[in-house]
Design a protein around this motif. Structure first.
Motif, PDB file in Angstrom:
ATOM      1  N   TYR A 239     -58.198  15.835  36.856  1.00  0.00           N
ATOM      2  CA  TYR A 239     -59.250  15.843  36.085  1.00  0.00           C
ATOM      3  C   TYR A 239     -59.306  15.325  35.097  1.00  0.00           C
ATOM      4  O   TYR A 239     -61.410  14.760  34.704  1.00  0.00           O
ATOM      5  CB  TYR A 239     -58.670  17.027  35.197  1.00  0.00           C
ATOM      6  N   TRP A 240     -58.889  13.997  34.919  1.00  0.00           N
ATOM      7  CA  TRP A 240     -58.867  12.757  33.834  1.00  0.00           C
ATOM      8  C   TRP A 240     -60.525  11.697  34.497  1.00  0.00           C
ATOM      9  O   TRP A 240     -60.437  11.580  34.387  1.00  0.00           O
ATOM     10  CB  TRP A 240     -57.934  12.291  33.392  1.00  0.00           C
TER      11      TRP A 240
ATOM     12  N   ASN B 210     -63.861  13.234  34.174  1.00  0.00           N
ATOM     13  CA  ASN B 210     -64.034  13.178  33.127  1.00  0.00           C
ATOM     14  C   ASN B 210     -64.220  12.070  33.478  1.00  0.00           C
ATOM     15  O   ASN B 210     -65.539  11.625  32.515  1.00  0.00           O
ATOM     16  CB  ASN B 210     -63.098  13.768  32.438  1.00  0.00           C
TER      17      ASN B 210
ATOM     18  N   TYR C 295     -73.633  16.278  28.071  1.00  0.00           N
ATOM     19  CA  TYR C 295     -72.353  15.443  28.372  1.00  0.00           C
ATOM     20  C   TYR C 295     -71.229  17.032  28.242  1.00  0.00           C
ATOM     21  O   TYR C 295     -69.875  17.893  28.442  1.00  0.00           O
ATOM     22  CB  TYR C 295     -71.599  14.487  27.111  1.00  0.00           C
TER      23      TYR C 295
ATOM     24  N   MET D 113     -69.058  18.722  30.472  1.00  0.00           N
ATOM     25  CA  MET D 113     -67.662  18.966  29.982  1.00  0.00           C
ATOM     26  C   MET D 113     -67.075  20.821  29.683  1.00  0.00           C
ATOM     27  O   MET D 113     -65.825  20.982  30.795  1.00  0.00           O
ATOM     28  CB  MET D 113     -67.053  18.484  28.416  1.00  0.00           C
TER      29      MET D 113
ATOM     30  N   LEU E  28     -66.346  21.732  33.954  1.00  0.00           N
ATOM     31  CA  LEU E  28     -65.442  21.460  34.055  1.00  0.00           C
ATOM     32  C   LEU E  28     -64.345  21.754  33.627  1.00  0.00           C
ATOM     33  O   LEU E  28     -62.573  21.375  34.351  1.00  0.00           O
ATOM     34  CB  LEU E  28     -64.874  19.121  33.695  1.00  0.00           C
ATOM     35  N   ASP E  29     -63.858  22.108  32.220  1.00  0.00           N
ATOM     36  CA  ASP E  29     -62.831  22.448  31.312  1.00  0.00           C
ATOM     37  C   ASP E  29     -62.235  24.154  32.101  1.00  0.00           C
ATOM     38  O   ASP E  29     -61.276  24.334  32.266  1.00  0.00           O
ATOM     39  CB  ASP E  29     -62.686  22.552  30.196  1.00  0.00           C
TER      40      ASP E  29
END
Length: 91
Positions: free
Chosen positions: A16-17, A20, A76, A80, A83-84
């Protein structure tokens, strides 16, 4: 079974990071290109083009960069949220 869950969670968080940071890096590169590149470095080349009677380099330095920044914020947020949801961190 609990051991497998604990192993998967750190890998999931790292993935995830990693993703990100990739997205943030791309958006920051766009931000730098627009704010520094279009308004300062490529100003003379852009000033050969006019929009609404104003030179494009001047327009980017005064207004265009702000519009791009606002668009980047919305991009963004959208990225995000996806992605979450992909990694199960959405609420």
């Amino acid at each position: 079974m609990d051991d497998n869950k604990n192993v998967k969670k750190p890998n999931k968080a790292k993935a995830y990071w990693r993703e990100n940071i990739k997205y943030v890096s791309i958006l920051l590169a766009i931000w730098a290109l627009v704010s520094y590149g279009a308004a300062i470095v490529f100003k003379d080349e852009l000033n050969t083009i006019k929009i609404g009677g104003f030179k494009l380099g001047f327009w980017f330095a005064q207004q265009g960069a702000m519009y791009v920044f606002v668009v980047l914020i919305f991009v963004y947020v959208r990225i995000m949220n996806k992605l979450d949801k992909k990694y199960g961190y959405d609420e």
